[in-house]
Enzyme design. Structure first.
Site, mmCIF file in Angstrom:
data_model
loop_
_atom_site.group_PDB
_atom_site.id
_atom_site.type_symbol
_atom_site.label_atom_id
_atom_site.label_comp_id
_atom_site.label_asym_id
_atom_site.label_seq_id
_atom_site.Cartn_x
_atom_site.Cartn_y
_atom_site.Cartn_z
ATOM 1 N N HIS A 1 0.830 -1.202 0.000
ATOM 2 C CA HIS A 1 0.000 0.000 0.000
ATOM 3 C C HIS A 1 0.866 1.254 0.000
ATOM 4 O O HIS A 1 0.498 2.280 -0.548
ATOM 5 C CB HIS A 1 -0.916 0.002 1.212
ATOM 6 C CG HIS A 1 -1.893 -1.114 1.187
ATOM 7 N ND1 HIS A 1 -2.841 -1.229 0.200
ATOM 8 C CD2 HIS A 1 -2.053 -2.170 1.995
ATOM 9 C CE1 HIS A 1 -3.554 -2.316 0.410
ATOM 10 N NE2 HIS A 1 -3.086 -2.907 1.498
ATOM 11 N N GLU B 1 27.357 -9.265 -22.935
ATOM 12 C CA GLU B 1 27.783 -8.603 -21.707
ATOM 13 C C GLU B 1 29.153 -9.088 -21.226
ATOM 14 O O GLU B 1 29.550 -8.837 -20.093
ATOM 15 C CB GLU B 1 26.720 -8.743 -20.608
ATOM 16 C CG GLU B 1 26.235 -10.148 -20.364
ATOM 17 C CD GLU B 1 25.101 -10.230 -19.351
ATOM 18 O OE1 GLU B 1 24.839 -9.272 -18.604
ATOM 19 O OE2 GLU B 1 24.474 -11.305 -19.291
ATOM 20 N N ASN C 1 25.955 -3.192 -17.941
ATOM 21 C CA ASN C 1 26.374 -3.254 -16.532
ATOM 22 C C ASN C 1 27.495 -4.273 -16.381
ATOM 23 O O ASN C 1 28.547 -3.988 -15.821
ATOM 24 C CB ASN C 1 25.207 -3.659 -15.623
ATOM 25 C CG ASN C 1 23.982 -2.806 -15.841
ATOM 26 O OD1 ASN C 1 24.086 -1.691 -16.334
ATOM 27 N ND2 ASN C 1 22.813 -3.325 -15.497
ATOM 28 N N ASP C 2 27.251 -5.468 -16.899
ATOM 29 C CA ASP C 2 28.295 -6.488 -16.808
ATOM 30 C C ASP C 2 29.412 -6.245 -17.806
ATOM 31 O O ASP C 2 30.572 -6.505 -17.508
ATOM 32 C CB ASP C 2 27.696 -7.889 -16.989
ATOM 33 C CG ASP C 2 27.088 -8.387 -15.699
ATOM 34 O OD1 ASP C 2 27.755 -8.251 -14.653
ATOM 35 O OD2 ASP C 2 25.950 -8.878 -15.718
ATOM 36 N N ARG D 1 31.157 -4.411 -10.088
ATOM 37 C CA ARG D 1 30.102 -3.391 -10.166
ATOM 38 C C ARG D 1 29.477 -3.076 -8.821
ATOM 39 O O ARG D 1 28.789 -2.075 -8.649
ATOM 40 C CB ARG D 1 29.030 -3.791 -11.204
ATOM 41 C CG ARG D 1 28.333 -5.077 -10.900
ATOM 42 C CD ARG D 1 27.550 -5.567 -12.101
ATOM 43 N NE ARG D 1 26.125 -5.263 -12.011
ATOM 44 C CZ ARG D 1 25.198 -5.833 -12.777
ATOM 45 N NH1 ARG D 1 25.541 -6.711 -13.713
ATOM 46 N NH2 ARG D 1 23.936 -5.541 -12.646
ATOM 47 N N CYS E 1 20.250 -2.968 -22.960
ATOM 48 C CA CYS E 1 19.345 -3.080 -21.820
ATOM 49 C C CYS E 1 20.047 -2.817 -20.487
ATOM 50 O O CYS E 1 19.427 -2.877 -19.441
ATOM 51 C CB CYS E 1 18.640 -4.437 -21.799
ATOM 52 S SG CYS E 1 19.772 -5.806 -21.540
HETATM 53 C C1 PEP Z 1 23.637 -5.933 -17.634
HETATM 54 O O1 PEP Z 1 24.534 -6.642 -17.206
HETATM 55 O O2 PEP Z 1 23.820 -4.846 -18.198
HETATM 56 C C2 PEP Z 1 22.233 -6.353 -17.460
HETATM 57 C C3 PEP Z 1 21.236 -5.720 -18.036
HETATM 58 O O3 PEP Z 1 21.990 -7.414 -16.662
HETATM 59 P P1 PEP Z 1 22.005 -7.367 -15.060
HETATM 60 O O4 PEP Z 1 22.169 -5.926 -14.648
HETATM 61 O O5 PEP Z 1 20.734 -7.964 -14.614
HETATM 62 O O6 PEP Z 1 23.201 -8.194 -14.751
HETATM 63 MG MG MG Z 2 24.153 -8.688 -16.633
#
Ligand code: PEP
Ligand code: MG
Length: 539
Positions: A188, A429, A452-453, A463, A500
């Site tokens: 909520h 990645e 990210n990876d 990270r 992504c």
């Molecule tokens: C990434 O690594 O950029 C990714 C989208 O996957 P996650 O952040 O879930 O590892």
């Molecule tokens: Mg990843």
């Protein structure tokens, strides 16, 4: 300065003094009582007082957040009249000759456990309601007051968790943001925050003993972080963002329903990243053109046993059906490294980021992988579903995946269960996947770059390690060159390529990515309209 990250349940940014709500010690002592009638009468009085408070709260909430969101207080009143609950309390007082507070605490605890263990998300959320009414009864039995939240100056509420009654008691004109350690996107608190149009972050790993009322706090529901005691630099940055946000917010609404296309006619697809079915509301609210990354591992985290095929099938089907004919890319289990699931018995690894994670687990444990693939192939019948495989480093992995998918297809055919073989893509990645992207492109339907990876493995920086922030340059030339290389290799084979990772939502890079030829960006839902606006302004 203390910087912590959290999950955004409502987007926005605010800065102000914190009001830290620490729960009073709610340990209720068991006491033997002599006069059972007196004790049951005390309970009835507390119940009547609670109902009266809830009636007033309902009226206040109707005015402030509308009838639908106020309904929770009507539900609480009904729960107080529920025979299963009150009879259990009264029976405990009578048979065990114990104080009403203890009977309420035990009954509330037992009943909320029952709800907390239910499969249905909405039912699970009811556990908080039971706790809320039990706490209210105990407060009234103790002659306690409600937390006085109305008289404060405009503040950011910092709490372990918030009950609906705590949230609605607050004078909404004076709340700048909500920040909690616990809570769910279905709670909520989240619903009310959305309706109240204030930023809200949950899952912030704060030690409430380390922060205090009056401390300046920045609740950044754009980046998903909370900063206590910010430096002058952080304050200035937040002030700039707050101003920018206010001006943009209104204008952005105009972007709904429009195509994401540059002035010279280049179409870019803006998809949303989600962690579960509960995020679908944001996806629709922000007019995403599809889902570019459904992190399916959240179905597996924090639970034992693993989700069944049926459970997964229901979740995937709900997502594709909700998105109607729009694209939904579901990533297979990406567990390991920072996302640990004890019940998978992965064992302790010296270096989990370089260990058994994601597709490596799936290929080592085809039983787990097949369950998920079966659910995905079945759900594909209901809409535009694609599967995406994480952490690919070699061509043979893709071959092995396809072999397992073939086996799953044979099984489903044999069992006469309807299914569809969806489009299959991979995440790029790892630097290895980048370097092999020309060959990988021939094997798959699409690429999605997980920056990210990719940044972590390219720059050799964990990270999760905040101490290395000064070395972690997400705009590093090496990463940007890799992205360009992947885009070119995909297009040479006529395959689509998107981003992504978080970098995809970085407005400073949007133009660069579009010029590189990226076909789509998958970002947190709150970023969609903002990016659409900037892409539409591009020449
Ligand atoms: C990434 O690594 O950029 C990714 C989208 O996957 P996650 O952040 O879930 O590892
Ligand atoms: Mg990843």
């Amino acid at each position: 300065m203390l910087r912590l990250s959290g999950k955004i349940v409502f987007r926005g940014i605010a800065m102000g003094p914190a009001v830290v709500l620490k729960k009073k010690d709610e340990t209720v002592e068991r006491q033997k009582i002599e006069d059972v009638d007196h004790e049951t009468a005390r309970f009835e009085e507390a119940k009547a007082a609670s109902k009266e408070q809830l009636r007033k709260l309902y009226e206040k909430a109707v005015e402030e957040v509308g009838e639908t969101n106020a309904a929770v207080f009507e539900v609480h009143q009904m729960m107080l009249d529920d025979a299963a609950y009150t009879d259990a309390v009264l029976q405990m007082i009578r048979t065990e000759c114990i104080n009403a507070e203890f009977a309420v605490a035990v009954t509330g605890h037992d009943l909320s456990e029952v709800f907390a263990n239910m499969e249905d998300d909405l039912m699970r959320a009811r556990a908080a309601d039971i706790k809320d009414i039990s706490d209210r009864l105990i407060r009234n039995l103790n002659g306690g007051e409600e937390i006085g939240l109305a008289a404060m100056e405009p503040s950011i509420i910092v709490a372990d968790d918030l009950t609906p009654s705590e949230t609605v008691q607050m004078d909404k004109e004076k709340i700048l943001a909500l920040v909690t350690v616990h809570g769910s996107a279905d709670s909520h608190t989240a619903i009310l925050a959305r309706t109240m149009d204030i930023p809200a972050l949950i899952g912030v790993p704060m030690d409430l003993e380390q922060v205090h009322t009056g401390m300046t706090v920045i609740a950044d529901g754009i980046r998903g972080e909370v900063i206590f005691d910010p430096t002058l630099e952080a304050v200035e940055r937040a002030e700039g963002q707050i101003k920018e946000e206010q001006e943009r917010q209104e204008l952005l609404q105009e972007m709904k329903g429009k195509e994401t296309v540059t002035r010279d006619g280049r179409r870019v697809y803006l998809y949303a990243n989600i962690g579960g079915v509960e995020d679908l509301g944001y996806v629709l609210e922000n007019d995403a053109e599809g889902i570019g990354l459904f992190r399916s591992e959240f179905l597996y985290l924090g639970r034992d046993p693993l989700p069944t095929e049926e459970e997964q099938f229901q979740a995937y089907r709900q997502v594709v059906q909700t998105m109607k004919e729009k694209k939904v890319i579901i990533r297979t289990l990406d567990i390991g490294a920072d996302k640990q699931a004890d019940h998978l018995c992965l064992g302790k690894e010296e270096n989990p980021a370089l260990g058994c994670r994601a597709i490596r687990i799936c290929l080592k444990r085809p039983d787990i992988f097949k369950t998920q693939l079966r659910a995905l192939l079945r759900a594909a019948v209901y809409g535009d579903l694609s599967i995406m495989y994480p952490m690919i480093t070699s061509l043979w992995e893709v071959d092995s995946i396809y072999q397992i998918v073939d086996e799953v297809e044979e099984e489903l055919t044999r069992e006469q269960i309807p299914f569809k073989r969806p489009e299959q893509g991979i995440m790029i990645e790892t630097p290895a996947a980048v370097m092999l992207s020309d060959e990988l492109a021939e094997m798959v339907d699409f690429f999605s770059i997980g920056t990210n990876d990719l940044t972590q493995y390219t720059l050799a920086i964990d990270r999760q390690n905040e101490d290395l922030d000064s070395f972690y340059d997400p705009h590093h030339k090496a990463v940007l060159r890799m992205i360009k290389m992947v885009v070119d290799n995909a297009h040479r084979c006529g395959k689509r390529v998107g981003i992504c990772g978080e970098l995809g939502a970085d407005p400073k890079l949007t133009e660069k990515f579009v010029r590189m030829g990226v076909d789509g960006l998958s970002v947190s839902p709150a970023m969609i309209l903002r990016l659409r606006e900037s892409i539409r302004q591009m020449q």
